[in-house]
Design a protein around this motif. Sequence first.
Motif, short mmCIF file in Angstrom:
data_model
loop_
_atom_site.label_atom_id
_atom_site.label_comp_id
_atom_site.label_asym_id
_atom_site.label_seq_id
_atom_site.Cartn_x
_atom_site.Cartn_y
_atom_site.Cartn_z
N HIS A 1 27.36 -11.84 12.80
CA HIS A 1 28.57 -11.28 13.43
C HIS A 1 29.20 -12.19 14.47
N ASN B 1 23.30 -15.21 16.55
CA ASN B 1 23.95 -14.11 15.83
C ASN B 1 24.89 -14.68 14.78
N GLU C 1 17.42 0.27 21.74
CA GLU C 1 16.19 0.80 21.14
C GLU C 1 15.05 -0.20 21.30
N ILE D 1 21.05 -1.26 18.86
CA ILE D 1 19.76 -1.75 18.38
C ILE D 1 19.00 -2.41 19.53
N ILE E 1 18.09 -10.47 19.21
CA ILE E 1 18.43 -9.14 18.69
C ILE E 1 19.91 -8.91 18.97
N ALA E 2 20.66 -8.52 17.95
CA ALA E 2 22.10 -8.26 18.10
C ALA E 2 22.39 -6.78 17.86
N GLU E 3 23.61 -6.37 18.22
CA GLU E 3 24.10 -4.99 18.12
C GLU E 3 23.56 -4.16 19.30
#
Lengths: 224, 256
Positions: free
Chosen positions: B82, B79, B103, B100, B95-97
């Motif tokens: 961020h 990441n 999903e 998200i 995959i970050a956030e």
Amino acid sequence: MAEEVKLFGKWASPFSRRIEVALKLKGVEYEFIEEDVFNKSPALLNYNPVHKKVPVLVHNGKPIAESLVIMEYIDETWKHNPILPVDPFEKAMARFWAKFIDDKFWAIWPAAKKAMISGGEKEREEGVEEAQQHLKVLETQLKEKKFFGGERLGFVEITASLIVCIVVAQGALGVEILTQDKFPALHELTQKFADDDVFKQCVPPREKHSAYFKALWGALAASK
Amino acid sequence: MFLSVFFFLTGKLREMLPLHINQKLRKKEMGEENKVTLYGMWASPFVRRVKIALKIKGIPYEYVEEDLRNKSQFLLQYNPVHKKVPVLVHNGNPIAESLIILEYINETWKNGPKILPEDPFERAKVRFWADFLQQQFLDSLRSATKSSGEAHEKAMKDVFEKLTVFEEGTEGFFPNGTPHFEGENLGFLDIVLCSLFGSHKVGEEALAMKIIDPERHPLIHSWVTAMNELPVVKETLPPHDKMVSFIQSLRGNSLD
């Protein structure tokens, strides 16, 4: 049942423009309702009581607000010509970068405004520097990720189209922020929008758009 | 000798396979195929969301605790934008956030309970409200925790107003009035709410301020209470006393 699609928006809003681009890419017929921000319609206030803002998409009486949420809705409802990638990981990346761009814009725009309407030259320069600092981050990330590939506009590019506002506003107010030499990748992106057949239908004529910013901020700039 | 011929032949055969299948086989051998790793921090409500989702879906994963004052090379590599947790790594892809990631989990593991509704309009509603909590509400809460005196009072008023907007806006999700959960079928918005308010009692003890009041916001209160009964929620709850000290130290730092 006959499809009824309404879009509550503003011709000058880059957020409602995103929705127009998405709908046009999908070939969806819609009615555009122009909202006056100083005199919002009862319909808008009814459909978006939480934020009272445009854009709001109303599909067969069902209202959806927030431009990124609306774009996902459009992609999931009208499945041809996908805006988002099909692969879950690529979709996640698209969502990540769209959010990144949106968040960055809210740092860039106030700085750009400061650059354009401040009375003192020092303040204006500070605005330019601040805006350019944030734009630099966007430039680096977009260049590395190569969002300009492909013929058609996708989720990330449609989201990024709000940078067109910076270009038009700076031209109208005679300030240089997003320049080609400092931001070649972003500049290329704005060219892509200018050349795109669908996007062209959604952006106002340059003179009208420039006049809008002159009227909005020109008076503020002159009075200082 | 037969074995060495066998391996030689299979090696040759493999070279003839299309590149993407070859890569997939190689990944499997390296143990990366379908491997799920979650980089997190024990007190983070955002990490908790991902833990809940993975548990609901029954997805086995490796958990890596990050020291946020001394972030690992892996986190910074996965990441770089961020440099935050949570980060989910699946098949070597990061995959970050948190929203998200939820999903992504929903779209990748199609078995088990659905985290997002199937209907696009219902989905839009939960995404809208999750975004409201994530942006508008959290911004207000941050202002409140970073301020004191009159500014704090004003910020808290804003926090309660936002909660009221949420309460009124989501009434329609529960036509019978009371939130009720079948098994462990928490959805996208449930998970977000649970992560933010599930430990509200901890927040009350640590900060001496009541955020979720049953009289002021009965729906949110009953919603959170119903979720707190579920095993998947209980299992992901950080230890109470540890959380209280942690929140108190955060508040102390932010007021300096």
